[in-house]
Design an enzyme around this catalytic site. Structure first.
Site, short mmCIF file in Angstrom:
data_model
loop_
_atom_site.label_atom_id
_atom_site.label_comp_id
_atom_site.label_asym_id
_atom_site.label_seq_id
_atom_site.Cartn_x
_atom_site.Cartn_y
_atom_site.Cartn_z
N ASP A 170 0.03 -6.64 4.84
CA ASP A 170 -0.96 -7.78 5.38
C ASP A 170 -0.14 -8.79 5.81
OD1 ASP A 170 -3.07 -6.39 4.40
OD2 ASP A 170 -3.05 -7.52 2.46
N THR A 177 0.93 -1.34 0.09
CA THR A 177 0.03 0.04 0.01
C THR A 177 0.81 1.32 -0.10
OG1 THR A 177 -1.81 -0.93 1.11
CG2 THR A 177 -1.74 1.26 1.35
N1 ASP Z 1 -3.13 -3.88 2.75
C1 ASP Z 1 -1.95 -4.12 2.08
C2 ASP Z 1 -0.93 -3.04 2.81
O1 ASP Z 1 -1.20 -2.55 3.69
C3 ASP Z 1 -1.81 -4.78 0.84
C4 ASP Z 1 -0.63 -5.69 0.94
O2 ASP Z 1 -0.24 -6.22 1.97
O3 ASP Z 1 0.08 -5.66 0.05
O4 ASP Z 1 -0.01 -2.86 2.05
#
Ligand code: ASP
Length: 339
Positions: free
Chosen positions: A90, A13
């Site tokens: 994640d 993200t």
């Molecule tokens: N929601 C995730 C993040 O915070 C997406 C990932 O882990 O790539 O980056």
């Protein structure tokens, strides 16, 4: 001379940009882009940024982490002061944990990311990156192994968990190592370093699934795991490590063939070992040849079991389950910050 900090970007993200084709955001910014967006970094360190991948963090596998650990070793040998890894949030609780088991050096390795992507108001990536670089450049963060700097809290990789899908304070550990204050890391604890793993480059990845039985769940997947070639099994069990009785015979049979570990799905507190005497209680499971995961949750227990299997034997598993400070551990001097 300014400290030298190496930023190794993996995606996530923190690096996302709107992607009209995908109908949402997707990783696109490079490590250099992340650095360019935070001019305050320049006052802290001489920065070099590179990418090892640009992926959502669920695409990071153990092979990429082995490459990352090798890159960290090379940078440490090249004289860097500290290293920051940026990635998706994640899987940070798994990646930082594995890196901590692979990083035997003394330079700080600081993992961070963002919960709000750069196109959102209040994006947290720049502040997290600044905090992570401050930690990587700080002599007080040497010899801590891998840490996670997120939302101004400094977590030990051995403990950290992601506990929220969206909050900027998604990361949790039972006792953080410290906090950021006025741009500097303030540490309140200094844990002993865990033992590590030297994984041979050609070691095949073992298949170690996690099963999480719910109420009335039949134990059919235990045999399915064996049939599919599992070389280890982790159970994410209720409470202190308890399972319903129909699972007991299949688990006993499995434990005769492969290491079977149980952890607690509460994700807090150590699994029990000597409290409950009922069928399917932790004492029964231990008597049937299962191993308790100690302080490790199921995800972390699985990773230790995999690395143990890749480095010659599941017996090493037990060396990693106690994260407490013990009287026989060396006292680690707490370095005073020069002010
Ligand atoms: N929601 C995730 C993040 O915070 C997406 C990932 O882990 O790539 O980056």
């Amino acid at each position: 001379m300014k400290p030298r900090v190496e930023i190794i970007a993996l995606g996530g993200t923190i690096a996302c940009t709107p992607d009209a084709g995908a109908g949402g955001v997707a990783p696109g910014l490079t490590g250099a882009d992340l650095v360019a967006a935070v001019p305050q970094l320049d006052a802290l360190a001489q920065i070099h940024a590179g990418n090892l991948s640009n992926l959502p963090s669920t695409e990071i596998g153990l092979p990429l982490l082995f490459d990352l650990a090798a890159a960290i070793r090379a940078h440490e040998n090249g004289g860097t002061t500290g290293i920051v890894v940026t990635q998706g949030t994640d899987t940070i609780e798994e990646t930082a944990f594995v890196l901590n088991l692979l990083h035997r050096g003394s330079v700080p390795v600081v993992v961070t990311g963002a919960m709000r992507n750069p196109s959102l108001p209040g994006a947290d990536g720049p502040a997290n990156l600044l905090a992570a670089v401050a930690c990587a450049a700080d002599p007080g963060c040497r010899n801590l192994g891998v840490i996670v700097a997120f939302d101004d809290v400094i977590h030990q990789a051995a403990w950290v968990q992601k506990r929220d899908t969206s909050s900027t304070g998604a990361f949790w550990s039972p006792a953080p190592l410290g906090w950021m204050a006025e741009g500097r890391p303030i540490l309140y604890a200094r844990p002993p370093r865990s033992p590590g793993f030297d994984v041979p480059p050609d070691a095949p990845l073992p298949f170690v699934p996690i099963l999480k039985p719910g109420l009335s769940d039949p134990p059919l997947l235990v045999q399915a795991c064996l049939d599919e070639g599992a070389t280890g099994l982790v159970l994410d069990l209720a409470g202190g490590g308890h399972v319903q009785s129909p699972w007991l015979d299949p688990l006993s049979a499995a434990a005769k063939r492969i290491p079977v570990v149980f952890s607690s799905r509460t994700r807090g507190g150590r699994v029990l070992s000597r409290t409950y005497g009922q069928a399917g209680g932790e004492i029964d499971l231990l008597n049937r040849g299962l191993k308790g995961s100690g302080d490790l949750d199921a995800l972390k227990a699985r990773l230790v079991l995999m690395l143990s299997l890749m480095t010659g034997g599941p017996d090493r598993f037990d060396d990693f389950t106690d994260l407490s400070w013990r009287a026989e551990d060396p006292e680690i001097p707490f370095p005073r910050r020069s002010r």
